[in-house]
Design a protein around this motif. Structure first.
Motif, PDB file in Angstrom:
ATOM      1  N   ILE A  51       0.835  -1.196   0.000  1.00  0.00           N
ATOM      2  CA  ILE A  51       0.000   0.000   0.000  1.00  0.00           C
ATOM      3  C   ILE A  51       0.876   1.254   0.000  1.00  0.00           C
ATOM      4  N   VAL A  52       0.559   2.194  -0.891  1.00  0.00           N
ATOM      5  CA  VAL A  52       1.221   3.495  -0.925  1.00  0.00           C
ATOM      6  C   VAL A  52       0.191   4.527  -0.479  1.00  0.00           C
ATOM      7  N   THR A  53       0.529   5.277   0.587  1.00  0.00           N
ATOM      8  CA  THR A  53      -0.357   6.315   1.110  1.00  0.00           C
ATOM      9  C   THR A  53       0.330   7.659   0.980  1.00  0.00           C
ATOM     10  N   ILE A  54      -0.369   8.602   0.365  1.00  0.00           N
ATOM     11  CA  ILE A  54       0.133   9.969   0.276  1.00  0.00           C
ATOM     12  C   ILE A  54      -0.599  10.772   1.342  1.00  0.00           C
ATOM     13  N   GLY A  55       0.148  11.227   2.363  1.00  0.00           N
ATOM     14  CA  GLY A  55      -0.432  11.994   3.460  1.00  0.00           C
ATOM     15  C   GLY A  55      -0.867  13.378   3.010  1.00  0.00           C
ATOM     16  N   LYS A  56      -1.539  14.111   3.901  1.00  0.00           N
ATOM     17  CA  LYS A  56      -2.070  15.439   3.581  1.00  0.00           C
ATOM     18  C   LYS A  56      -0.996  16.393   3.071  1.00  0.00           C
ATOM     19  N   GLN A  57       0.227  16.296   3.589  1.00  0.00           N
ATOM     20  CA  GLN A  57       1.320  17.165   3.168  1.00  0.00           C
ATOM     21  C   GLN A  57       2.156  16.542   2.062  1.00  0.00           C
ATOM     22  N   GLY A  58       1.839  15.304   1.674  1.00  0.00           N
ATOM     23  CA  GLY A  58       2.654  14.571   0.714  1.00  0.00           C
ATOM     24  C   GLY A  58       2.341  14.865  -0.732  1.00  0.00           C
ATOM     25  N   CYS A  59       3.330  14.572  -1.582  1.00  0.00           N
ATOM     26  CA  CYS A  59       3.194  14.807  -3.015  1.00  0.00           C
ATOM     27  C   CYS A  59       4.016  13.772  -3.771  1.00  0.00           C
ATOM     28  N   ILE A  60       3.399  13.119  -4.740  1.00  0.00           N
ATOM     29  CA  ILE A  60       4.129  12.219  -5.633  1.00  0.00           C
ATOM     30  C   ILE A  60       3.835  12.666  -7.055  1.00  0.00           C
ATOM     31  N   SER A  61       4.911  12.877  -7.832  1.00  0.00           N
ATOM     32  CA  SER A  61       4.799  13.229  -9.246  1.00  0.00           C
ATOM     33  C   SER A  61       5.517  12.164 -10.046  1.00  0.00           C
ATOM     34  N   GLY A  62       4.794  11.523 -10.952  1.00  0.00           N
ATOM     35  CA  GLY A  62       5.421  10.495 -11.775  1.00  0.00           C
ATOM     36  C   GLY A  62       4.525   9.306 -11.983  1.00  0.00           C
ATOM     37  N   ILE A  70      -3.599   5.216  -1.758  1.00  0.00           N
ATOM     38  CA  ILE A  70      -4.505   6.077  -0.997  1.00  0.00           C
ATOM     39  C   ILE A  70      -3.962   7.491  -1.094  1.00  0.00           C
ATOM     40  N   VAL A  71      -4.775   8.404  -1.666  1.00  0.00           N
ATOM     41  CA  VAL A  71      -4.334   9.780  -1.893  1.00  0.00           C
ATOM     42  C   VAL A  71      -5.070  10.719  -0.945  1.00  0.00           C
ATOM     43  N   ASN A  72      -4.310  11.295  -0.020  1.00  0.00           N
ATOM     44  CA  ASN A  72      -4.840  12.291   0.900  1.00  0.00           C
ATOM     45  C   ASN A  72      -4.171  13.641   0.641  1.00  0.00           C
ATOM     46  N   GLY A  73      -3.107  13.618  -0.150  1.00  0.00           N
ATOM     47  CA  GLY A  73      -2.363  14.821  -0.533  1.00  0.00           C
ATOM     48  C   GLY A  73      -2.502  15.025  -2.023  1.00  0.00           C
ATOM     49  N   LEU A  74      -1.357  15.091  -2.742  1.00  0.00           N
ATOM     50  CA  LEU A  74      -1.361  15.351  -4.181  1.00  0.00           C
ATOM     51  C   LEU A  74      -0.637  14.251  -4.939  1.00  0.00           C
ATOM     52  N   PHE A  75      -1.288  13.740  -5.977  1.00  0.00           N
ATOM     53  CA  PHE A  75      -0.635  12.823  -6.909  1.00  0.00           C
ATOM     54  C   PHE A  75      -0.816  13.358  -8.321  1.00  0.00           C
ATOM     55  N   GLU A  76       0.309  13.456  -9.064  1.00  0.00           N
ATOM     56  CA  GLU A  76       0.288  13.873 -10.463  1.00  0.00           C
ATOM     57  C   GLU A  76       1.026  12.829 -11.275  1.00  0.00           C
ATOM     58  N   GLY A  77       0.316  12.200 -12.213  1.00  0.00           N
ATOM     59  CA  GLY A  77       0.974  11.219 -13.059  1.00  0.00           C
ATOM     60  C   GLY A  77       0.083  10.050 -13.390  1.00  0.00           C
ATOM     61  N   ASN A  78       0.710   8.875 -13.556  1.00  0.00           N
ATOM     62  CA  ASN A  78       0.006   7.654 -13.918  1.00  0.00           C
ATOM     63  C   ASN A  78       0.099   6.639 -12.779  1.00  0.00           C
ATOM     64  N   ALA A  79      -1.057   6.041 -12.453  1.00  0.00           N
ATOM     65  CA  ALA A  79      -1.096   5.036 -11.389  1.00  0.00           C
ATOM     66  C   ALA A  79      -1.631   3.727 -11.947  1.00  0.00           C
ATOM     67  N   ASP A  80      -0.915   2.642 -11.705  1.00  0.00           N
ATOM     68  CA  ASP A  80      -1.332   1.299 -12.085  1.00  0.00           C
ATOM     69  C   ASP A  80      -1.399   0.489 -10.801  1.00  0.00           C
ATOM     70  N   CYS A  81      -2.605   0.403 -10.225  1.00  0.00           N
ATOM     71  CA  CYS A  81      -2.803  -0.231  -8.923  1.00  0.00           C
ATOM     72  C   CYS A  81      -4.082  -1.063  -8.944  1.00  0.00           C
ATOM     73  N   GLU A  82      -4.176  -2.025  -8.043  1.00  0.00           N
ATOM     74  CA  GLU A  82      -5.405  -2.803  -7.927  1.00  0.00           C
ATOM     75  C   GLU A  82      -6.555  -1.915  -7.448  1.00  0.00           C
ATOM     76  N   ASN A  83      -6.307  -1.121  -6.398  1.00  0.00           N
ATOM     77  CA  ASN A  83      -7.318  -0.240  -5.813  1.00  0.00           C
ATOM     78  C   ASN A  83      -6.736   1.152  -5.638  1.00  0.00           C
ATOM     79  N   VAL A  84      -7.538   2.166  -5.941  1.00  0.00           N
ATOM     80  CA  VAL A  84      -7.132   3.557  -5.754  1.00  0.00           C
ATOM     81  C   VAL A  84      -8.246   4.278  -5.013  1.00  0.00           C
ATOM     82  N   GLU A  85      -7.865   4.997  -3.943  1.00  0.00           N
ATOM     83  CA  GLU A  85      -8.814   5.807  -3.178  1.00  0.00           C
ATOM     84  C   GLU A  85      -8.305   7.239  -3.136  1.00  0.00           C
TER      85      GLU A  85
END
Length: 130
Positions: A51-62, A70-85
């Motif tokens: 499981i990858v969790t992006i916290g409220k202050q977190g950011c993943i680009s790519g 689990i996205v609680n912050g910012l994600f920009e890019g492409n995600a290939d996962c079984e489940n995304v929230e």
């Protein structure tokens, strides 16, 4: 923390979590077999069997390849996962390829979503790193 067995191979308990703290920045390819919690910033590719969790202050680009995102912050890019929230307050900008996508009220999703079927299985972390 890794635990070594008799063959001197490192085994990782499933309960372990890798944390990228606020103020930390990682660039490049980040590979892990444990849970990953990001309160800092990752730019590049994340490969995880867990499981990858992006916290409220977190950011993943790519790019992210994981069993669950689990996205609680910012994600920009492409995600290939079984489940995304995408949780309330979370922001997902990009493309998602998953079996299940959940977007809570007051979450932001801008992009494209494709449903992953049984015949469209992707490579696991072990296969990707070879």
């Amino acid at each position: 923390m890794g635990i070594f067995n008799k063959a001197d191979q490192c085994t990782i308990p499933a309960s372990e979590t890798t944390i990228i703290a606020s103020g930390a920045k990682v660039e490049g390819v980040f590979k892990c077999q444990t849970r990953l919690h990001v309160d800092g910033e990752i730019i590049g590719k994340v490969l995880s069997d867990s499981i990858v969790t992006i916290g409220k202050q977190g950011c993943i680009s790519g790019e992210i390849h994981a069993s669950r995102l689990i996205v609680n912050g910012l994600f920009e890019g492409n995600a290939d996962c079984e489940n995304v929230e995408v949780l309330e307050g979370g922001k997902f900008l990009g493309k998602v390829f998953s079996k299940e996508l959940v977007i809570e009220a007051k979450a932001i999703f801008e992009g494209e979503s494709k449903i992953k079927t049984e015949s469209m299985q992707t490579l696991t972390y072990e296969e990707q790193r070879d």
